[in-house]
Motif scaffolding. Structure first.
Motif, PDB file in Angstrom:
ATOM      1  N   ASP A  24       0.839  -1.193   0.000  1.00  0.00           N
ATOM      2  CA  ASP A  24       0.000   0.000   0.000  1.00  0.00           C
ATOM      3  C   ASP A  24       0.879   1.249   0.000  1.00  0.00           C
ATOM      4  N   ASP A  27       0.388   3.491   3.166  1.00  0.00           N
ATOM      5  CA  ASP A  27       0.785   2.958   4.466  1.00  0.00           C
ATOM      6  C   ASP A  27       2.231   2.484   4.493  1.00  0.00           C
ATOM      7  N   ASN A  28       2.832   2.326   3.314  1.00  0.00           N
ATOM      8  CA  ASN A  28       4.184   1.777   3.225  1.00  0.00           C
ATOM      9  C   ASN A  28       5.131   2.758   2.545  1.00  0.00           C
TER      10      ASN A  28
END
Length: 200
Positions: A24, A27-28
């Motif tokens: 993601d 999120d990453n």
């Protein structure tokens, strides 16, 4: 462009691959990026590889795939996420409308875009890169339709490189992956242009 009798090659294509902490882009983070600037005839103009330490956690499966450990990244002179942005920006800052190229390039572009968004540099992102992109997943599908009137269901970079006799000695290493991707595109282009034998 030219000065006197000497031609100055300017890049048209931005071939790149990222390895990440997960799937993601929001999120990453990017753990490594390999970038190659190419002219329209696929001549390499410049290249750069950057490793970066994450600010958050790394998905266990992602780490097992791309080989991330803090010690290994330290050996590779990894930088912070802030420095990652600075170095990428420095590499491309004098250019505009570069055409991104990659294998399943939408994935890599999403992470690159997020890196710029986190640094409030959306305008720079839009200036540097074209809205259009070259994806070797799509070109492989086109190649198969033109050559064989069929499409392969095995479209991973490893499978596709094997078909074309391209060595991918270190899969999921950003530099190895993008070098193989550039060679893949070059061979497909030349074959469709009638200058190479088709891969079966």
């Amino acid at each position: 462009e030219s000065i006197g009798n000497k031609s100055i090659m300017r890049p048209t294509i931005f071939a790149f691959d990222v390895e990440t902490t997960g799937l993601d882009p929001y999120d990453n983070e990017i753990l490594s990026i390999a970038m190659i600037l190419l002219s329209s005839d696929f001549t390499e103009i410049a290249s750069k590889v950057i490793y970066a330490f994450p600010t958050g956690s790394v998905d266990e499966r992602a780490a097992s795939i791309n080989g991330y450990t803090p010690d290994e990244w330290a050996l590779r002179n990894a930088v912070s996420q802030d420095q990652l942005f600075t170095e990428v920006m420095s590499f491309v800052d004098t250019y505009s409308r570069l055409i991104p190229m990659g294998h399943n390039v939408k994935f890599d572009l999403a992470f690159l875009r997020t890196l710029f968004e986190r640094n409030e540099a959306q305008q720079a992102f839009n200036r540097v890169w074209s809205y259009h992109a070259l994806d070797t997943v799509s070109t492989t599908l086109l190649y198969d339709m033109v050559k064989f009137n069929a499409v392969s269901s095995k479209l991973s970079l490893s499978n596709t490189c094997e078909r074309f006799g391209i060595s991918l000695c270190n899969a999921h290493d950003a530099l190895s992956d993008i070098q193989a991707t550039v060679e893949l595109f070059r061979r497909q282009f030349n074959s469709l242009a009638g200058t190479e034998k088709a891969a079966s």
